[in-house]
Design a protein around this motif. Structure first.
Motif, PDB file in Angstrom:
ATOM      1  N   GLU A   6       1.024  -1.310  -0.086  1.00  0.00           N
ATOM      2  CA  GLU A   6      -0.066  -0.036  -0.050  1.00  0.00           C
ATOM      3  C   GLU A   6       0.925   1.195  -0.145  1.00  0.00           C
ATOM      4  O   GLU A   6       1.919   1.184   0.713  1.00  0.00           O
ATOM      5  CB  GLU A   6      -0.882  -0.204   1.219  1.00  0.00           C
ATOM      6  N   VAL A   7       0.735   2.121  -0.916  1.00  0.00           N
ATOM      7  CA  VAL A   7       1.364   3.583  -1.125  1.00  0.00           C
ATOM      8  C   VAL A   7       0.445   4.585  -0.951  1.00  0.00           C
ATOM      9  O   VAL A   7      -0.661   4.831  -1.562  1.00  0.00           O
ATOM     10  CB  VAL A   7       1.937   3.436  -2.402  1.00  0.00           C
ATOM     11  N   LEU A   8       0.696   5.522  -0.134  1.00  0.00           N
ATOM     12  CA  LEU A   8       0.070   6.735   0.214  1.00  0.00           C
ATOM     13  C   LEU A   8       0.879   8.067  -0.510  1.00  0.00           C
ATOM     14  O   LEU A   8       2.133   8.164  -0.223  1.00  0.00           O
ATOM     15  CB  LEU A   8      -0.268   7.242   1.620  1.00  0.00           C
ATOM     16  N   VAL A   9       0.433   8.749  -1.580  1.00  0.00           N
ATOM     17  CA  VAL A   9       1.116   9.808  -2.139  1.00  0.00           C
ATOM     18  C   VAL A   9       0.313  11.209  -1.258  1.00  0.00           C
ATOM     19  O   VAL A   9      -0.875  11.301  -1.668  1.00  0.00           O
ATOM     20  CB  VAL A   9       0.904   9.894  -3.538  1.00  0.00           C
ATOM     21  N   HIS A  10       1.010  11.839  -0.695  1.00  0.00           N
ATOM     22  CA  HIS A  10       0.301  13.187   0.246  1.00  0.00           C
ATOM     23  C   HIS A  10       1.004  14.218  -0.515  1.00  0.00           C
ATOM     24  O   HIS A  10       2.229  14.369  -0.244  1.00  0.00           O
ATOM     25  CB  HIS A  10       0.594  12.963   1.606  1.00  0.00           C
TER      26      HIS A  10
END
Length: 158
Positions: free
Chosen positions: A77-81
């Motif tokens: 899982e990858v979060l781009v903020h």
């Protein structure tokens, strides 16, 4: 011919924007810098498009378009903020270019930003790429200036 059955695969992670790749520990927000949400890296952007750093399915996009999540086929899982406190803009300066549940390739455009307008309002526009679960065991970062869609890091899958 010998095979090492215990060797884990490495996956490339692309730069999500034109700009400078820096360790996550260098961002101004302590939640990200102290890796409270997971390890990763940041890009100090110079362009107006945020791209997917990996191939996978878009699992979420905030209503304000300042952050999105991806799930890779291997479960990572990858979060781009995008930016620090940019949620306060309530979507102003952000344009959605993809949709939740879209399957994307690394390098596909996801969010457009008005970088200069957001910076003029005083926002730190660092873009954080965070690995939020434990599907990897090692992160190797390629620091420095990059064009969007170049390799920024590799991760060793767990």
């Amino acid at each position: 011919m010998k095979f090492n059955l215990f060797k884990k695969a490495k996956t490339s992670v692309l730069t999500c924007a034109d700009g400078k790749v820096v360790p996550i520990t260098e961002v101004s927000d302590p939640v990200f810098a102290q890796k409270m949400m997971g390890d990763g890296f940041a890009v100090i952007p110079t362009g107006n498009t945020i791209y997917s750093p990996v191939s996978g399915k878009i699992s979420m996009i905030f209503d304000t378009n300042h952050a999105f999540g991806l799930t890779m086929s291997n479960g990572l899982e990858v979060l781009v903020h995008i930016g620090i406190d940019t949620v306060n803009e309530k979507g102003e300066g952000f344009k959605r270019l993809a949709a939740i549940n879209d399957t994307v390739k690394a390098g596909d455009p996801i969010i457009g930003i008005d970088l200069e307008a957001l910076k003029a309002k005083g926002y730190d526009m660092a873009v954080m790429v965070i690995f939020t679960n434990d599907k990897y065991s090692e992160l190797t970062l390629m620091e420095g200036d990059h064009q969007a869609k170049e390799e920024a890091a590799t991760i060793q899958l767990a």
